[in-house]
Write a protein that holds these residues in place. Structure first.
Motif, mmCIF file in Angstrom:
data_model
loop_
_atom_site.group_PDB
_atom_site.id
_atom_site.type_symbol
_atom_site.label_atom_id
_atom_site.label_comp_id
_atom_site.label_asym_id
_atom_site.label_seq_id
_atom_site.Cartn_x
_atom_site.Cartn_y
_atom_site.Cartn_z
ATOM 1 N N ALA A 212 0.840 -1.202 0.000
ATOM 2 C CA ALA A 212 0.000 0.000 0.000
ATOM 3 C C ALA A 212 0.871 1.246 0.000
ATOM 4 O O ALA A 212 1.760 1.387 0.839
ATOM 5 N N MET A 213 0.620 2.131 -0.970
ATOM 6 C CA MET A 213 1.405 3.369 -1.059
ATOM 7 C C MET A 213 0.488 4.510 -1.498
ATOM 8 O O MET A 213 0.833 5.331 -2.331
ATOM 9 N N ASP A 214 -0.735 4.540 -0.917
ATOM 10 C CA ASP A 214 -1.692 5.588 -1.300
ATOM 11 C C ASP A 214 -1.777 6.703 -0.262
ATOM 12 O O ASP A 214 -2.643 7.568 -0.359
ATOM 13 N N GLN A 215 -0.875 6.679 0.737
ATOM 14 C CA GLN A 215 -0.877 7.725 1.759
ATOM 15 C C GLN A 215 -0.525 9.071 1.117
ATOM 16 O O GLN A 215 0.359 9.131 0.268
ATOM 17 N N ARG A 216 -1.221 10.093 1.534
ATOM 18 C CA ARG A 216 -0.989 11.424 0.970
ATOM 19 C C ARG A 216 -0.730 12.437 2.081
ATOM 20 O O ARG A 216 0.419 12.743 2.381
ATOM 21 N N GLY A 217 -1.798 12.914 2.727
ATOM 22 C CA GLY A 217 -1.641 13.928 3.769
ATOM 23 C C GLY A 217 -0.716 13.505 4.895
ATOM 24 O O GLY A 217 0.188 14.246 5.312
#
Length: 336
Positions: free
Chosen positions: A26-31
Motif C-alpha cells: 500500500a502506497m496511497d498515503q498522501r496527507g
C-alpha cells in the motif's frame, strides 16, 4: 456467493499471487505522508516529494508484491514502474471532513471509476472511517455513499475493495484500553454490515480485530491487558464468521515485527484470511532517511531493510488462504 463477472475476476487475478493470495503493498498515503516527511525534514514537503517517494517504493517493493495500491493524485508516475504487478487505485480524498461530526468521507473531485479504470486500475479502493457505535444518521450517510460506489464499480465491471478503519466515538481515543476492548465489536460490526450483497463489495480490507499491544502473552504486549491470548484468537474467528466475502488485513501503521506477529496470531487462530494490503509496516521507517538524506539514500534503505520487511510479510502470508475458495472453487482457472 454470486458468480464473479469477467471484469471482476480479471481484476482479482491481476492483484493476486500464483496461490490466489493478495500480497499487495500500500502506497496511497498522501496527507499523513507529507506531514511525516516535513516533520522529519524540519521544513516543507512538496507534491514532488510524494511523487518521488511513491516511485521509489513501487519500483523496489513490487518485485516482492502481487500488486500495489496507489492514489491518482501523486501515484500515477509510480504506476508505470510496478514490475508488471497489479494496480489498485484509491478513489477517496485523503483524510476525512474535520469540520463535521462523524468523519464523513469524500471522493476525489476529477476522478470516477471510469477514469480510474482508464488510468490502468485493476481494482478500486475506498477507505471509510466507520464504527457501528456511531449515530445512525451518520452511518446512514456512509452506507448510502458505499452503495453508490458499489453500483459504479458494478457498472464498470471492476473489483471494489472497501477498507474500513474504526474510531472511538467517546473521544477517549483509539490507543486507550477501553477502545482495545471495544475493537473486536467494531471490526466484526463493519465486516457484517459491508459484507451484505447490497454494497457490491468484492474484498473487505479490514483491521485485525484486536490491539496487539493489549494481548497478554505476545511479544507486542505492553502490560495493559484487554484480552488473553486465547480470547484474542477467538476474536479473529468471530470476526471471520460475520462474512462470506474475501477479506484481507491492513497493517494500520504498526511496526513490521508487530504486524508479523499479528499475522502469526491470525494463522494460529485458523482464520481463512486472504492476504494483506500492507503499507507503513514495510516502508514507514524509511521516511526519515528520505527526508534527511534524499532519494538515493532512501533507495538503498528500500533495497535492504524495505525488502527484508516485505519478505517478512510474505513469509507470514503462508498462513493465508486463496480468495477463490470463498467462491467454492479449487483454483482461479475454475472460475473462468
Amino acid at each position: 456467493m454470486s458468480k464473479l463477472t469477467p471484469g471482476k475476476l480479471a481484476g482479482l487475478k491481476a492483484v493476486s499471487n500464483g496461490h490466489g493470495v493478495i500480497a499487495a503493498a500500500a502506497m496511497d498515503q498522501r496527507g499523513s505522508l507529507q506531514k511525516s516527511i516535513a516533520k522529519d525534514r524540519g521544513g516543507e514537503a512538496s507534491g514532488e516529494d510524494l511523487i518521488e517517494f511513491k516511485l521509489q517504493v513501487t519500483e523496489v517493493l513490487t518485485r516482492y508484491a502481487s500488486a500495489i495500491l496507489l492514489d491518482p493524485e501523486f501515484g500515477l508516475p509510480a504506476s508505470h514502474k510496478r514490475n508488471g504487478k497489479g494496480l489498485l487505485l484509491a478513489y477517496e480524498k485523503t483524510g476525512y471532513d474535520a469540520n463535521t461530526a462523524g468523519r464523513l468521507p469524500d471522493l476525489l473531485d476529477v476522478w470516477s471509476v471510469r477514469r480510474l479504470k482508464e488510468a490502468g486500475a485493476d481494482c478500486i479502493k475506498i477507505l471509510l472511517y466507520y464504527t457501528p457505535f456511531e449515530k445512525s444518521s451518520v452511518n446512514d450517510l456512509k452506507q448510502a455513499w458505499i452503495e453508490r460506489i458499489g453500483d459504479e464499480c458494478l457498472a464498470h465491471d471492476i473489483p471494489f475493495f472497501l477498507e474500513f478503519v474504526g474510531y472511538d466515538v467517546s473521544g477517549v481515543g483509539e490507543k486507550s484500553l477501553a477502545y482495545a476492548k471495544l475493537k473486536p465489536s467494531v471490526v466484526s460490526g463493519c465486516m457484517s454490515e459491508f459484507g451484505k450483497a447490497r454494497y457490491n463489495v468484492d474484498v473487505l480490507k479490514v483491521e485485525v480485530p484486536i490491539e496487539m499491544t493489549h494481548v497478554a502473552g505476545t511479544r507486542a504486549f505492553k502490560g495493559e491487558q484487554a484480552y488473553t491470548r486465547a480470547e484474542a484468537l477467538q476474536h479473529f474467528r468471530d470476526a471471520e464468521s460475520t462474512t462470506h466475502k474475501p477479506f484481507i488485513y491492513l497493517s494500520a501503521g504498526v511496526t513490521n515485527p508487530i504486524f508479523i506477529e499479528t499475522l502469526e496470531l491470525a494463522g494460529e487462530s485458523g482464520t481463512k484470511f486472504n492476504g494483506v494490503l500492507c503499507g507503513r509496516a514495510t516502508w514507514f521507517d524509511g521516511i526519515e532517511i528520505y527526508a534527511k538524506k534524499g532519494s538515493e539514500a532512501f533507495r538503498e534503505w528500500l533495497e535492504t531493510t524495505g525488502v527484508e520487511n516485505i519478505q517478512n510479510v510474505n513469509m507470514a502470508l503462508q498462513a493465508a488462504s486463496p480468495w477463490y475458495l470463498k467462491f467454492g472453487a479449487m483454483s482461479m482457472d475454475e472460475l473462468g
